[in-house]
Design a protein around this motif. Structure first.
Motif, PDB file in Angstrom:
ATOM      1  N   MET A 253       0.840  -1.168   0.000  1.00 28.34           N
ATOM      2  CA  MET A 253       0.000   0.000   0.000  1.00 28.34           C
ATOM      3  C   MET A 253       0.892   1.240   0.000  1.00 28.34           C
ATOM      4  O   MET A 253       1.836   1.342   0.774  1.00 28.34           O
ATOM      5  N   GLU A 254       0.566   2.177  -0.842  1.00 31.44           N
ATOM      6  CA  GLU A 254       1.297   3.439  -0.913  1.00 31.44           C
ATOM      7  C   GLU A 254       0.741   4.417   0.103  1.00 31.44           C
ATOM      8  O   GLU A 254      -0.461   4.462   0.338  1.00 31.44           O
ATOM      9  N   PRO A 255       1.605   5.247   0.715  1.00 30.10           N
ATOM     10  CA  PRO A 255       1.100   6.284   1.625  1.00 30.10           C
ATOM     11  C   PRO A 255       0.197   7.266   0.883  1.00 30.10           C
ATOM     12  O   PRO A 255       0.288   7.417  -0.337  1.00 30.10           O
ATOM     13  N   ALA A 256      -0.667   7.949   1.622  1.00 27.86           N
ATOM     14  CA  ALA A 256      -1.534   8.970   1.037  1.00 27.86           C
ATOM     15  C   ALA A 256      -0.681   9.985   0.281  1.00 27.86           C
ATOM     16  O   ALA A 256       0.454  10.280   0.689  1.00 27.86           O
ATOM     17  N   PRO A 257      -1.188  10.535  -0.822  1.00 23.82           N
ATOM     18  CA  PRO A 257      -0.403  11.481  -1.622  1.00 23.82           C
ATOM     19  C   PRO A 257       0.159  12.656  -0.828  1.00 23.82           C
ATOM     20  O   PRO A 257       1.278  13.103  -1.098  1.00 23.82           O
ATOM     21  N   SER A 258      -0.566  13.140   0.172  1.00 18.47           N
ATOM     22  CA  SER A 258      -0.065  14.286   0.956  1.00 18.47           C
ATOM     23  C   SER A 258       1.193  13.942   1.737  1.00 18.47           C
ATOM     24  O   SER A 258       1.938  14.844   2.148  1.00 18.47           O
ATOM     25  N   LEU A 259       1.447  12.650   1.946  1.00 18.55           N
ATOM     26  CA  LEU A 259       2.611  12.218   2.727  1.00 18.55           C
ATOM     27  C   LEU A 259       3.871  12.028   1.894  1.00 18.55           C
ATOM     28  O   LEU A 259       4.930  11.712   2.442  1.00 18.55           O
ATOM     29  N   ALA A 260       3.786  12.230   0.576  1.00 14.98           N
ATOM     30  CA  ALA A 260       4.946  12.041  -0.298  1.00 14.98           C
ATOM     31  C   ALA A 260       6.192  12.788   0.203  1.00 14.98           C
ATOM     32  O   ALA A 260       7.286  12.221   0.190  1.00 14.98           O
ATOM     33  N   PRO A 261       6.069  14.032   0.681  1.00 18.40           N
ATOM     34  CA  PRO A 261       7.284  14.731   1.133  1.00 18.40           C
ATOM     35  C   PRO A 261       7.982  14.069   2.322  1.00 18.40           C
ATOM     36  O   PRO A 261       9.181  14.274   2.518  1.00 18.40           O
ATOM     37  N   VAL A 262       7.256  13.284   3.127  1.00 15.43           N
ATOM     38  CA  VAL A 262       7.852  12.685   4.334  1.00 15.43           C
ATOM     39  C   VAL A 262       7.934  11.166   4.267  1.00 15.43           C
ATOM     40  O   VAL A 262       8.291  10.523   5.256  1.00 15.43           O
ATOM     41  N   ALA A 263       7.637  10.571   3.128  1.00  9.38           N
ATOM     42  CA  ALA A 263       7.633   9.108   3.001  1.00  9.38           C
ATOM     43  C   ALA A 263       8.986   8.491   3.342  1.00  9.38           C
ATOM     44  O   ALA A 263       9.052   7.365   3.844  1.00  9.38           O
ATOM     45  N   ALA A 264      10.066   9.225   3.140  1.00  8.76           N
ATOM     46  CA  ALA A 264      11.403   8.696   3.458  1.00  8.76           C
ATOM     47  C   ALA A 264      11.594   8.444   4.952  1.00  8.76           C
ATOM     48  O   ALA A 264      12.511   7.721   5.346  1.00  8.76           O
ATOM     49  N   LEU A 265      10.737   9.006   5.794  1.00 10.80           N
ATOM     50  CA  LEU A 265      10.840   8.789   7.235  1.00 10.80           C
ATOM     51  C   LEU A 265      10.289   7.441   7.682  1.00 10.80           C
ATOM     52  O   LEU A 265      10.579   6.993   8.796  1.00 10.80           O
ATOM     53  N   LEU A 266       9.483   6.798   6.837  1.00 13.77           N
ATOM     54  CA  LEU A 266       8.841   5.539   7.233  1.00 13.77           C
ATOM     55  C   LEU A 266       9.855   4.514   7.708  1.00 13.77           C
ATOM     56  O   LEU A 266      10.896   4.309   7.074  1.00 13.77           O
ATOM     57  N   GLY A 267       9.575   3.903   8.841  1.00 16.42           N
ATOM     58  CA  GLY A 267      10.450   2.876   9.384  1.00 16.42           C
ATOM     59  C   GLY A 267      10.863   3.188  10.802  1.00 16.42           C
ATOM     60  O   GLY A 267      10.344   4.098  11.456  1.00 16.42           O
ATOM     61  N   THR A 268      11.824   2.399  11.271  1.00 15.79           N
ATOM     62  CA  THR A 268      12.345   2.536  12.634  1.00 15.79           C
ATOM     63  C   THR A 268      13.755   3.088  12.571  1.00 15.79           C
ATOM     64  O   THR A 268      14.593   2.590  11.814  1.00 15.79           O
ATOM     65  N   TRP A 269      14.012   4.091  13.389  1.00 15.25           N
ATOM     66  CA  TRP A 269      15.306   4.774  13.466  1.00 15.25           C
ATOM     67  C   TRP A 269      15.834   4.639  14.889  1.00 15.25           C
ATOM     68  O   TRP A 269      15.096   4.818  15.840  1.00 15.25           O
ATOM     69  N   ARG A 270      17.130   4.330  15.020  1.00 12.21           N
ATOM     70  CA  ARG A 270      17.698   4.181  16.361  1.00 12.21           C
ATOM     71  C   ARG A 270      19.135   4.700  16.363  1.00 12.21           C
ATOM     72  O   ARG A 270      19.869   4.510  15.390  1.00 12.21           O
ATOM     73  N   GLY A 271      19.520   5.319  17.487  1.00 10.57           N
ATOM     74  CA  GLY A 271      20.883   5.823  17.622  1.00 10.57           C
ATOM     75  C   GLY A 271      21.115   6.418  18.985  1.00 10.57           C
ATOM     76  O   GLY A 271      20.315   6.247  19.905  1.00 10.57           O
ATOM     77  N   GLU A 272      22.208   7.131  19.090  1.00  7.23           N
ATOM     78  CA  GLU A 272      22.625   7.689  20.374  1.00  7.23           C
ATOM     79  C   GLU A 272      22.243   9.150  20.482  1.00  7.23           C
ATOM     80  O   GLU A 272      22.183   9.863  19.489  1.00  7.23           O
ATOM     81  N   GLY A 273      21.994   9.558  21.718  1.00  8.25           N
ATOM     82  CA  GLY A 273      21.628  10.937  21.971  1.00  8.25           C
ATOM     83  C   GLY A 273      22.314  11.478  23.213  1.00  8.25           C
ATOM     84  O   GLY A 273      22.880  10.730  24.008  1.00  8.25           O
ATOM     85  N   ALA A 274      22.233  12.800  23.359  1.00  6.72           N
ATOM     86  CA  ALA A 274      22.778  13.479  24.533  1.00  6.72           C
ATOM     87  C   ALA A 274      21.807  14.574  24.938  1.00  6.72           C
ATOM     88  O   ALA A 274      21.187  15.214  24.079  1.00  6.72           O
ATOM     89  N   GLY A 275      21.672  14.759  26.241  1.00  9.00           N
ATOM     90  CA  GLY A 275      20.760  15.764  26.756  1.00  9.00           C
ATOM     91  C   GLY A 275      21.412  16.646  27.798  1.00  9.00           C
ATOM     92  O   GLY A 275      22.345  16.238  28.488  1.00  9.00           O
ATOM     93  N   SER A 276      20.890  17.872  27.873  1.00 13.41           N
ATOM     94  CA  SER A 276      21.330  18.815  28.893  1.00 13.41           C
ATOM     95  C   SER A 276      20.194  19.805  29.116  1.00 13.41           C
ATOM     96  O   SER A 276      19.326  19.964  28.259  1.00 13.41           O
ATOM     97  N   TYR A 277      20.204  20.444  30.271  1.00 13.50           N
ATOM     98  CA  TYR A 277      19.242  21.496  30.582  1.00 13.50           C
ATOM     99  C   TYR A 277      19.749  22.175  31.854  1.00 13.50           C
ATOM    100  O   TYR A 277      20.405  21.510  32.675  1.00 13.50           O
ATOM    101  N   PRO A 278      19.496  23.443  32.033  1.00 14.48           N
ATOM    102  CA  PRO A 278      20.059  24.136  33.200  1.00 14.48           C
ATOM    103  C   PRO A 278      19.663  23.535  34.551  1.00 14.48           C
ATOM    104  O   PRO A 278      20.396  23.705  35.526  1.00 14.48           O
ATOM    105  N   THR A 279      18.551  22.813  34.607  1.00 10.93           N
ATOM    106  CA  THR A 279      18.056  22.307  35.893  1.00 10.93           C
ATOM    107  C   THR A 279      18.429  20.853  36.177  1.00 10.93           C
ATOM    108  O   THR A 279      18.033  20.315  37.215  1.00 10.93           O
TER     109      THR A 279
END
Length: 156
Positions: free
Chosen positions: A1-27
């Motif tokens: 099944m193809e995504p709805a036509p309005s989703l064409a600009p973001v279709a490349a995001l489909l799937g699972t993404w995983r990686g490393e991150g870092a966080g900070s905040y003044p508190t």
């Protein structure tokens, strides 16, 4: 099944993404984490979005879920719910080119009576060369808009 036509600009995001991150905040103290984002097509004109993160020892840290909509050319909406008592209505832009995709959002936040106060957020998702890089800033707990999170993920 193809995504709805309005989703064409973001279709490349489909799937699972995983990686490393870092966080900070003044508190809080700086930290690292594993980040996972899943974009799923549900056969409607929006993508289902789920984000989860884990600490270095594998303990769950954060999760949120929602929907990515592309209501018109160059515009994007990300509607999110978080179990800590916030909802975000994020509105912004989508720029899709042959080799990259950039989504940028600014959000209004509603807080439950027992949630920590979050006033506004900014999010950026950049997909280039098989890498999804995210950044997140927030104005919360009396702090002005400040960088909080950065992650660098690959499709799994």
């Amino acid at each position: 099944m193809e995504p709805a036509p309005s989703l064409a600009p973001v279709a490349a995001l489909l799937g699972t993404w995983r990686g490393e991150g870092a966080g900070s905040y003044p508190t809080i103290e700086d930290f690292t984490y594993t980040d996972e984002v899943v974009f799923s097509d549900v056969g409607k004109p929006f993508l289902h979005y789920v984000q989860r993160s884990w600490s270095a020892d594998g303990s769950p840290m954060h999760t949120e879920t929602g929907y990515l909509r592309i209501p018109g050319a160059g515009t994007a909406e990300l509607i999110l719910a978080q179990p800590m008592g916030q909802t975000e209505l994020a509105e912004g832009t989508v720029v899709a080119e042959a080799d990259s995709l950039v989504l940028e959002f600014q959000a209004r936040v509603a807080n439950s009576a027992t949630a920590k106060q979050v006033d506004a957020t900014r999010r950026r998702y950049e997909l280039t060369g098989g890498r999804l890089v995210t950044t997140f800033a927030m104005a919360a707990v009396g702090q002005p808009m400040t960088h909080h999170l950065h992650s660098d993920m690959r499709r799994v």
